[in-house]
Each structure stands twice: as structure tokens, then as C-alpha cells.
Design a protein around this motif. Structure first.
Motif, PDB file in Angstrom:
ATOM      1  N   UNK A   1       0.853  -1.182   0.000  1.00 21.12           N
ATOM      2  CA  UNK A   1       0.000   0.000   0.000  1.00 21.12           C
ATOM      3  C   UNK A   1       0.897   1.243   0.000  1.00 21.12           C
ATOM      4  N   UNK A   2       0.310   2.376  -0.264  1.00 18.59           N
ATOM      5  CA  UNK A   2       1.067   3.627  -0.250  1.00 18.59           C
ATOM      6  C   UNK A   2       1.730   3.816   1.111  1.00 18.59           C
ATOM      7  N   UNK A   3       1.029   3.489   2.179  1.00 21.77           N
ATOM      8  CA  UNK A   3       1.607   3.654   3.522  1.00 21.77           C
ATOM      9  C   UNK A   3       2.828   2.756   3.709  1.00 21.77           C
ATOM     10  N   UNK A   4       2.847   1.574   3.071  1.00 22.52           N
ATOM     11  CA  UNK A   4       4.027   0.704   3.150  1.00 22.52           C
ATOM     12  C   UNK A   4       5.227   1.362   2.468  1.00 22.52           C
ATOM     13  N   UNK A   5       4.990   1.962   1.317  1.00 25.33           N
ATOM     14  CA  UNK A   5       6.075   2.643   0.601  1.00 25.33           C
ATOM     15  C   UNK A   5       6.555   3.837   1.420  1.00 25.33           C
ATOM     16  N   UNK A   6       5.644   4.563   2.034  1.00 22.50           N
ATOM     17  CA  UNK A   6       6.038   5.686   2.883  1.00 22.50           C
ATOM     18  C   UNK A   6       6.921   5.203   4.041  1.00 22.50           C
ATOM     19  N   UNK A   7       6.598   4.048   4.604  1.00 18.88           N
ATOM     20  CA  UNK A   7       7.423   3.478   5.676  1.00 18.88           C
ATOM     21  C   UNK A   7       8.807   3.111   5.159  1.00 18.88           C
ATOM     22  N   UNK A   8       8.853   2.493   3.970  1.00 15.88           N
ATOM     23  CA  UNK A   8      10.153   2.170   3.372  1.00 15.88           C
ATOM     24  C   UNK A   8      10.968   3.444   3.131  1.00 15.88           C
ATOM     25  N   UNK A   9      10.317   4.477   2.620  1.00 18.62           N
ATOM     26  CA  UNK A   9      11.022   5.730   2.362  1.00 18.62           C
ATOM     27  C   UNK A   9      11.555   6.350   3.652  1.00 18.62           C
ATOM     28  N   UNK A  10      10.842   6.166   4.736  1.00 16.04           N
ATOM     29  CA  UNK A  10      11.264   6.745   6.011  1.00 16.04           C
ATOM     30  C   UNK A  10      12.415   5.975   6.654  1.00 16.04           C
ATOM     31  N   UNK A  11      12.556   4.690   6.291  1.00 17.70           N
ATOM     32  CA  UNK A  11      13.512   3.839   6.992  1.00 17.70           C
ATOM     33  C   UNK A  11      14.624   3.256   6.134  1.00 17.70           C
ATOM     34  N   UNK A  12      14.570   3.463   4.833  1.00 22.32           N
ATOM     35  CA  UNK A  12      15.537   2.856   3.934  1.00 22.32           C
ATOM     36  C   UNK A  12      16.078   3.893   2.962  1.00 22.32           C
ATOM     37  N   UNK A  13      17.107   3.496   2.227  1.00 22.78           N
ATOM     38  CA  UNK A  13      17.606   4.321   1.134  1.00 22.78           C
ATOM     39  C   UNK A  13      16.814   3.968  -0.112  1.00 22.78           C
ATOM     40  N   UNK A  14      16.787   4.881  -1.035  1.00 23.94           N
ATOM     41  CA  UNK A  14      16.185   4.575  -2.319  1.00 23.94           C
ATOM     42  C   UNK A  14      17.068   5.140  -3.416  1.00 23.94           C
ATOM     43  N   UNK A  15      17.236   4.351  -4.457  1.00 26.58           N
ATOM     44  CA  UNK A  15      17.967   4.748  -5.653  1.00 26.58           C
ATOM     45  C   UNK A  15      16.939   4.787  -6.774  1.00 26.58           C
ATOM     46  N   UNK A  16      16.964   5.852  -7.574  1.00 24.93           N
ATOM     47  CA  UNK A  16      15.946   6.034  -8.611  1.00 24.93           C
ATOM     48  C   UNK A  16      16.606   6.508  -9.900  1.00 24.93           C
ATOM     49  N   UNK A  17      16.116   5.994 -11.009  1.00 16.41           N
ATOM     50  CA  UNK A  17      16.465   6.532 -12.320  1.00 16.41           C
ATOM     51  C   UNK A  17      15.192   7.123 -12.899  1.00 16.41           C
ATOM     52  N   UNK A  18      15.289   8.374 -13.282  1.00 18.20           N
ATOM     53  CA  UNK A  18      14.123   9.059 -13.828  1.00 18.20           C
ATOM     54  C   UNK A  18      14.259   9.226 -15.338  1.00 18.20           C
ATOM     55  N   UNK A  19      13.127   9.172 -15.990  1.00 16.31           N
ATOM     56  CA  UNK A  19      13.027   9.501 -17.417  1.00 16.31           C
ATOM     57  C   UNK A  19      11.930  10.544 -17.543  1.00 16.31           C
ATOM     58  N   UNK A  20      12.283  11.710 -18.055  1.00 10.70           N
ATOM     59  CA  UNK A  20      11.293  12.767 -18.193  1.00 10.70           C
ATOM     60  C   UNK A  20      10.712  13.221 -16.867  1.00 10.70           C
ATOM     61  N   UNK A  21      11.521  13.152 -15.806  1.00 13.36           N
ATOM     62  CA  UNK A  21      11.082  13.596 -14.499  1.00 13.36           C
ATOM     63  C   UNK A  21      10.233  12.588 -13.738  1.00 13.36           C
ATOM     64  N   UNK A  22      10.037  11.406 -14.314  1.00 11.61           N
ATOM     65  CA  UNK A  22       9.235  10.361 -13.671  1.00 11.61           C
ATOM     66  C   UNK A  22      10.106   9.144 -13.400  1.00 11.61           C
ATOM     67  N   UNK A  23       9.981   8.522 -12.233  1.00  7.48           N
ATOM     68  CA  UNK A  23      10.770   7.323 -11.960  1.00  7.48           C
ATOM     69  C   UNK A  23      10.526   6.219 -12.988  1.00  7.48           C
ATOM     70  N   UNK A  24      11.617   5.752 -13.583  1.00  6.12           N
ATOM     71  CA  UNK A  24      11.551   4.639 -14.541  1.00  6.12           C
ATOM     72  C   UNK A  24      12.081   3.364 -13.907  1.00  6.12           C
ATOM     73  N   UNK A  25      12.846   3.516 -12.822  1.00  8.08           N
ATOM     74  CA  UNK A  25      13.423   2.362 -12.135  1.00  8.08           C
ATOM     75  C   UNK A  25      13.777   2.776 -10.716  1.00  8.08           C
ATOM     76  N   UNK A  26      13.669   1.818  -9.791  1.00  6.37           N
ATOM     77  CA  UNK A  26      14.037   2.124  -8.414  1.00  6.37           C
ATOM     78  C   UNK A  26      14.555   0.872  -7.712  1.00  6.37           C
ATOM     79  N   UNK A  27      15.240   1.109  -6.618  1.00  6.06           N
ATOM     80  CA  UNK A  27      15.814   0.049  -5.797  1.00  6.06           C
ATOM     81  C   UNK A  27      15.883   0.574  -4.368  1.00  6.06           C
TER      82      UNK A  27
END
Length: 156
Positions: free
Chosen positions: A41-67
Motif C-alpha cells: 500500500x502507499x503507507x508501506x512505501x512511505x514506511x520504506x522511504x522513512x527507513x531505507x535508502x532509495x535509488x531512482x532513475x528518472x526519465x522525463x522527471x518520472x521514476x523509470x526504475x528504483x531500488x
């Protein structure tokens, strides 16, 4: 394109959830038990964002890939490697893993670790090509057979 490393508040959890669901949809019906990505759920992703690192590749300002990455037992554990279907084959996954390696090394960690489901043999081959080695097997609760493999890459 390079992977970026931004503060969690710079990412829209709903957009990341959409990316993850798109990337994992091909696993539906292929893996048993089903992926937990189906119930995020969105709240799960928010928890991950609060507690983990995130690496993102954007295309046109939008995430195309993440880890996502988190420190575990002297290693950087990486998970939820997600690449939009239209961006597959562009090298994004390899670039995200490379960015995680650099960050882990800078943190003084010796390994990257990850988990791959048994059925996803193409993913086993991909990670082995990047220098990962299988070091453990595990079962999900209620299963008598191996359901996942644990991989590790030594950082030099």
C-alpha cells in the motif's frame, strides 16, 4: 542516465508504488507463494522511504526504475528492484545495483545482499552476471521446499 539518491520526501509514494506493481506484475502466476508486492500500500512505501535508502532513475522527471536498500548484518540488503516495462533492457537495473555498491562501500560495508525467488531463473542469471553468488536457500512459512535463494556480492 545515472541513478539518483534523493531525500525520501522528494519521492511520491504513489508513483513508486505504481512503478513497483508494474515491474512485479510478470511474476503473478509464476512464483509461489505470490509476491508481497501485490499487497503493498502507499503507507508501506512511505514506511520504506522513512527507513531505507532509495535509488531512482528518472526519465522525463518520472521514476523509470528504483531500488530500495537497508543495512542488515554488515551488508547493504537491496530489494524491490523495479524497472518499468517500457524501460527494460536499457541498463537501468545494472546502474541501480552499481549505485548501491558505491553507497555500500562508502558506508564501510563489505557486501550487497538480495533475495530472488526460486522460479525466477533469469534473475538468478542476471545477478550472477553482476558478480553475485548464491550463499543460502530459504523457505517461506508453510512450505516444505526452497522458495528463495539468497545472493551476495563482495565489494572490493
Amino acid at each position: 542516465m545515472n541513478a539518483t539518491f534523493k531525500a525520501p520526501e522528494d519521492y511520491d509514494a504513489a508513483v513508486l508504488l505504481d512503478l513497483i506493481r508494474e515491474a512485479f506484475v510478470e511474476q503473478n502466476g509464476r512464483i509461489d507463494p505470490p509476491s508481497s508486492m501485490n499487497t503493498l500500500r502507499i503507507s508501506d512505501i512511505e514506511t520504506h522511504l522513512a527507513n531505507e535508502m532509495i535509488f531512482v532513475i528518472e526519465e522525463g522527471g518520472t521514476p523509470a526504475a528504483c531500488l530500495f536498500g537497508t543495512r542488515k548484518q554488515g551488508a547493504l540488503y537491496v530489494g524491490k528492484l523495479s524497472v518499468r516495462l517500457a524501460a527494460r533492457g536499457s541498463g537501468h537495473a545494472k546502474r541501480l545495483i552499481a549505485a548501491a555498491e558505491i553507497e555500500a562501500f562508502a558506508m564501510g560495508l563489505r557486501y550487497l545482499t538480495l533475495i530472488v525467488r526460486r522460479e525466477l531463473t533469469e534473475n538468478h542469471a542476471f545477478f550472477q552476471h553482476l558478480g553475485f553468488e548464491k550463499f543460502a536457500e530459504a523457505r517461506h512459512d508453510g512450505y516444505d521446499t526452497v522458495t528463495e535463494f539468497h545472493f551476495r556480492k563482495v565489494l572490493l
